[in-house]
Scaffold this motif. Structure first.
Motif, PDB file in Angstrom:
ATOM      1  N   UNK A 150     -14.867 -25.381 -50.345  1.00  0.00           N
ATOM      2  CA  UNK A 150     -14.595 -26.517 -49.830  1.00  0.00           C
ATOM      3  C   UNK A 150     -15.421 -26.394 -48.740  1.00  0.00           C
ATOM      4  N   UNK A 151     -16.428 -25.570 -47.972  1.00  0.00           N
ATOM      5  CA  UNK A 151     -16.556 -25.206 -47.197  1.00  0.00           C
ATOM      6  C   UNK A 151     -17.115 -24.119 -46.659  1.00  0.00           C
ATOM      7  N   UNK A 152     -16.717 -23.388 -45.346  1.00  0.00           N
ATOM      8  CA  UNK A 152     -16.763 -22.033 -44.807  1.00  0.00           C
ATOM      9  C   UNK A 152     -15.832 -21.747 -44.991  1.00  0.00           C
ATOM     10  N   UNK A 153     -15.159 -20.403 -45.296  1.00  0.00           N
ATOM     11  CA  UNK A 153     -14.089 -19.156 -44.436  1.00  0.00           C
ATOM     12  C   UNK A 153     -15.154 -18.575 -43.842  1.00  0.00           C
ATOM     13  N   UNK A 154     -13.895 -18.163 -42.770  1.00  0.00           N
ATOM     14  CA  UNK A 154     -14.204 -16.823 -41.003  1.00  0.00           C
ATOM     15  C   UNK A 154     -13.448 -16.285 -41.566  1.00  0.00           C
ATOM     16  N   UNK A 155     -13.388 -15.350 -41.025  1.00  0.00           N
ATOM     17  CA  UNK A 155     -12.570 -13.818 -40.796  1.00  0.00           C
ATOM     18  C   UNK A 155     -12.911 -13.297 -38.944  1.00  0.00           C
ATOM     19  N   UNK A 156     -12.299 -13.055 -37.678  1.00  0.00           N
ATOM     20  CA  UNK A 156     -12.120 -12.016 -37.304  1.00  0.00           C
ATOM     21  C   UNK A 156     -11.420 -11.604 -36.915  1.00  0.00           C
ATOM     22  N   UNK A 157     -11.600 -10.642 -36.542  1.00  0.00           N
ATOM     23  CA  UNK A 157     -10.782  -9.249 -36.137  1.00  0.00           C
ATOM     24  C   UNK A 157     -11.070  -8.853 -34.467  1.00  0.00           C
ATOM     25  N   UNK A 158     -10.121  -9.003 -33.944  1.00  0.00           N
ATOM     26  CA  UNK A 158      -9.754  -8.655 -32.561  1.00  0.00           C
ATOM     27  C   UNK A 158      -9.131  -7.225 -32.179  1.00  0.00           C
ATOM     28  N   UNK A 159      -9.538  -6.577 -31.679  1.00  0.00           N
ATOM     29  CA  UNK A 159      -9.850  -5.069 -31.289  1.00  0.00           C
ATOM     30  C   UNK A 159      -8.122  -4.750 -30.093  1.00  0.00           C
TER      31      UNK A 159
END
Length: 863
Positions: free
Chosen positions: A700-709
């Protein structure tokens, strides 16, 4: 034997978009190993097989990254001479250490000397490793090209001086000014009796490339063309009327060697290439008299925007002046016929001390907007300067995805009231367009019912006054506060002179602000809500001198839609009696700026051709200026690609936009299927720690994953097709967990060139379900009788949304199942029946999506 080469280079969030190749001194091409570092950078590993100067070419999404190609020199291990190797001899980042190794084993005695020259002064440290090698480290303070020299007994070692390309720090702001002009070759086509306004033309070069050209009437009445040749040999000129060749087309013209531009023959000189002073005009000279025909482009990049002016001198040279307003190092790039001239880019040191800025401030209390309900009249008031009511269109999309047109009431003086009557509660999306393009700030979020979440991230400011400001004029912009809740709104303007700020509440949730600056220069507009910056604030605004004669300049043959990537586009500027230097630049959806080439068609009557080549799909802005002042209508919006990349058709969802945990990956998905075209998608995450962003393509598009510390509030801004927030952006995510927040706001950035997606090409959408929560019951799950319908039921009430599959299979050689039926009883319970004609052992498989329900596959005994 040769030392292996390792480079760590930032490229982008999608690893598969990165490619690299090494070109050896002998001309062979090798493919190095590329390792994903998981933080938007890659490690490129290469084992050389020959000595000499190598070139490393790195591309992301098929486009060379900034600084590519990188050069590195290879020498044999234990060659008996001093050798140097390491990434610090090729690549670096401003403010970060660059390191390399010097090997003196078996080289004998001799004096070793080191030097690094470049845009900034660097301190060099040398550490003896006590094994015949030493590690050298230097820290470049600013971006640019540096040269690292390693000498023994006063003589350069092989490969020295080494070219080190230093990139800016991520997020570092560098202002850039550009200017382009061209000298073109003219050819007569010996054609008469044609109205030039009905004709179009292009040129096919000897190598087969298609290039644009300018048609013009020559003094002898014949039709002629003007273009900048890049190749020698026979060119074919294709002239069309109503898309058909005119008689005699294509015409042949032969380009000789002395007509092709040669950058190596351009001379550049003057104090302004190397040093200057704050707020003073800095000058240098460009001499292209012996260089043939070609386009001349200049750019000045540094701490402030320094507008460039070029004037022809009586001796045929060109005088270039610019006026920096901030001290620091400026990089001056000069190209002729698309090639750097000798010595370019130049690094100019601007001295001086910045003066105190004048400050103006206005505050307003924002009250809670009245709660709207189903059936009530909802209103949004906006000012759209330079608009025509007949070209305005607005639509509203409900939470259920139904779209309807809104009523638009013209309130005069470019003010409009957008009205709609909602049929359901929840967040609605309002798209407002002028001439088919979203106005600044559109799409707008509008909540019907009580507003659940407010705050500074729900306030938006947009308008020409934040992009194209002028001395003495009210530079206006809209402020949308409908979704923010109650609070204090503050507008603050800082700059070289004290600005007057005007503020007008047009309707609850909508305001118009303006500032009038008495002097030109660089200004900062801060918009805060409850002492917090709103999205994109502070705004950096260049206030230009009064436009004067620039208002007389008009454009002709300007094509706003249907442009293609890589294909030249040209239009004409007519001065209409105005005097001054014409400038043009194009800003792409990703924010990249490119020079537009300007060619004189008729100096006497002030006719000029402006040419540019788009490199991206989406909305581009073409800035056209006279003496650095925008002409009427500038910047002009043009669409490259099949259609307008509509941010109103892009949506985002996922838990990572609401909440998450530090030290873990928090995910969300951006759905681009509705747009049906390719464009630019950018994600910015601001918060108390730098959040590593990864992205990959999904149906369906783009999956993003972010990892804050670290824990805290993180703001996720999603833009599509340029500087356009999608609905709901920026999103506020509450992150919990361990970690120490940074003392300052950290920033993470990710840009993706999307691919075309449609409902037909996506396959099955991704549903959210849990098959383990399904229950089933019935005799048909264990036993069946031949020729009689076996029955069981499946309850999906607590399992989410997906598709239910059922199948029965017997032993090899058995007859297929005669019939399987499933009927929904409207309570998320399905009644299932199947009929088997032959005795034996069978397997009943029941799946929800691609997962077996509990107990599946079931073993059935048919008797």
């Amino acid at each position: 034997m040769f030392h292996p080469v390792d480079f760590v280079i930032p490229t982008g969030p999608i690893f598969n978009y990165t490619s690299a190749k090494v070109v050896t001194p002998s001309g062979h091409t090798h493919l190095p190993e590329i390792v994903d570092n998981g933080d938007g950078s890659v490690t490129i590993k290469y084992q050389p097989i020959e000595t000499g100067l190598h070139n490393l070419h790195v591309a992301y999404n098929n486009k060379p990254i900034e600084g590519s190609p990188y050069q590195f020199y290879v020498d044999a291990v234990d060659s008996g001479i001093v050798a140097a190797y390491g990434p610090g001899l090729s690549y670096g980042v401003a403010g970060e250490p660059c390191s390399f190794t010097i090997d003196t084993k078996n080289a004998g005695a001799g004096g070793l000397s080191l030097a690094v020259e470049g845009p900034s002064k660097t301190e060099i440290s040398c550490h003896d490793n006590h094994d015949g090698t030493c590690t050298v480290t230097f820290v470049p303070r600013v971006a640019g090209e540096y040269r690292a020299s390693v000498k023994v007994n006063g003589q350069h070692i092989p490969g020295s001086p080494f070219l080190v390309k230093v990139q800016p720090r991520p997020g570092e702001i560098q202002e850039r000014s550009q200017f382009s002009m061209g000298t073109a070759s003219e050819f007569s086509l010996t054609v008469k009796e044609y109205d030039i306004n009905t004709l179009t033309a292009d040129i096919t070069t000897p190598s087969g490339k298609s290039e644009s050209c300018i048609l013009k009437k020559l003094p002898n009445g014949h039709l002629g063309i003007s273009f900048t040749p890049h190749e020698t040999g026979v060119h074919l000129v294709n002239v069309y009327k109503d898309r058909q060749h005119i008689p005699g087309s294509p015409f042949k013209i032969d380009v000789s060697r002395n007509e092709v531009g040669d950058a190596s023959k351009v001379r550049v000189y003057g104090e302004g290439l190397y040093r200057g002073y704050l707020h003073q005009i800095t000058e240098f000279v460009v001499d292209t008299r012996d260089a043939g025909y070609g386009g001349l482009s200049l750019s000045v990049e540094g701490p402030s925007k320094a507008d460039i002016t070029c004037k022809d001198k009586p001796d045929g040279t060109c005088g270039v002046t610019y006026k920096p307003t901030q001290p620091g190092t400026y990089v001056i790039a000069i190209k002729f016929a698309d090639e750097h001239v000798p010595g370019s880019p130049f690094n100019c040191k601007i001295g001086g001390v910045t003066t105190n800025k004048e400050e103006s401030i206005v505050s307003r209390t924002v009250k809670v907007v009245e709660t709207t309900h189903v059936g009530s009249v909802c209103e949004l008031v906006l000012k759209v300067p330079g608009s025509d009511p007949m070209d305005m269109v607005a639509s509203v999309t409900s939470p259920e995805g139904k779209t309807e047109l809104c009523d638009i009431v013209d309130q005069s003086d470019d003010h409009y009231t957008i009205k709609f009557s909602p049929k359901e509660m929840g967040v609605h999306i309002i798209c407002v367009k002028h001439k088919g393009l979203h106005i600044p700030g559109s799409p707008f979020q509008f909540t019907v019912g009580p507003i659940v979440e407010g705050g500074a991230h729900k306030v938006h400011a947009n308008g020409d006054g934040l992009d194209n400001a002028e001395v003495g004029h009210p530079n206006e912009f809209n402020i949308y506060t409908h979704e923010a809740g109650p609070g204090m709104l503050t507008v603050n303007v800082e700059g070289p002179s004290k600005a007057t700020i005007m503020f007008e509440d047009k309707f609850p949730g909508s305001s118009v602000a303006a500032f009038r600056a008495p002097e030109p220069g660089d200004y900062t507009v801060n918009v805060k809500f409850n002492d917090e910056h709103i999205p994109d604030s502070p705004f950096r605004v260049v206030v230009h001198p009064s436009s004067g004669g620039a208002r007389k300049v008009t454009v002709q043959s300007f094509k706003q839609k249907g442009l293609e990537i890589g294909k030249p586009n040209a239009f004409t500027c007519v001065f209409n009696g105005a005097q001054g230097a014409l400038g043009a630049r194009v800003v792409a959806p990703s924010g990249a700026e490119d020079e537009a080439l300007i060619q004189a068609l008729d100096d006497t009557n002030g006719h000029y051709a402006v040419r540019f080549i788009p490199r991206e799909n989406g909305v581009h802005y073409c800035h056209v200026t006279l003496d650095n002042r925008h002409i009427r209508g500038s910047p002009f919006r043009v669409i490259v690609g099949e259609a307008d990349p509509d941010p109103g058709l892009v949506c985002a969802s996922g838990q990572g936009l609401v909440t998450g945990k530090s030290g873990e990956g928090n995910c969300f998905t951006v759905n681009t299927i509705g747009t049906g075209i390719a464009s630019t998608l950018s994600v910015n995450i601001d918060g108390p720690s730098k959040a590593e962003i990864k992205a990959h393509e999904v149906n369906e598009g783009y999956e993003f994953m972010y990892t804050p510390s670290a824990p805290g509030d993180y703001f996720v801004a999603i833009k599509y097709g340029g500087n356009y927030h999608i609905a709901g952006s920026p999103f506020k995510a509450k992150i919990t967990g361990p970690g120490k927040p940074s003392a300052k706001k950290e920033h993470a950035h990710c840009v993706i060139e999307t691919v075309k997606k449609s409902e037909d090409s996506q396959g099955l959408p991704k549903f959210s379900s849990d098959a383990s929560k399904i229950t089933s019951k019935g005799l048909g799950l264990n036993k069946a009788f031949t020729g009689r319908a076996a029955q069981f039921s499946v309850d999906t009430t607590h399992a989410g949304h997906n598709m239910l599959f059922c199948s029965v299979i017997g032993q090899p050689g058995s007859q297929p199942v005669d019939e399987i039926t499933m009927k929904h009883n409207n309570r998320n319970v399905y009644n299932c029946h199947y009929t088997v004609k032959q005795k034996g052992k069978y397997h009943l498989v029941v799946k929800y999506g691609d997962q077996n329900i509990p107990g599946s596959p079931f073993n059935i005994n048919v008797i």
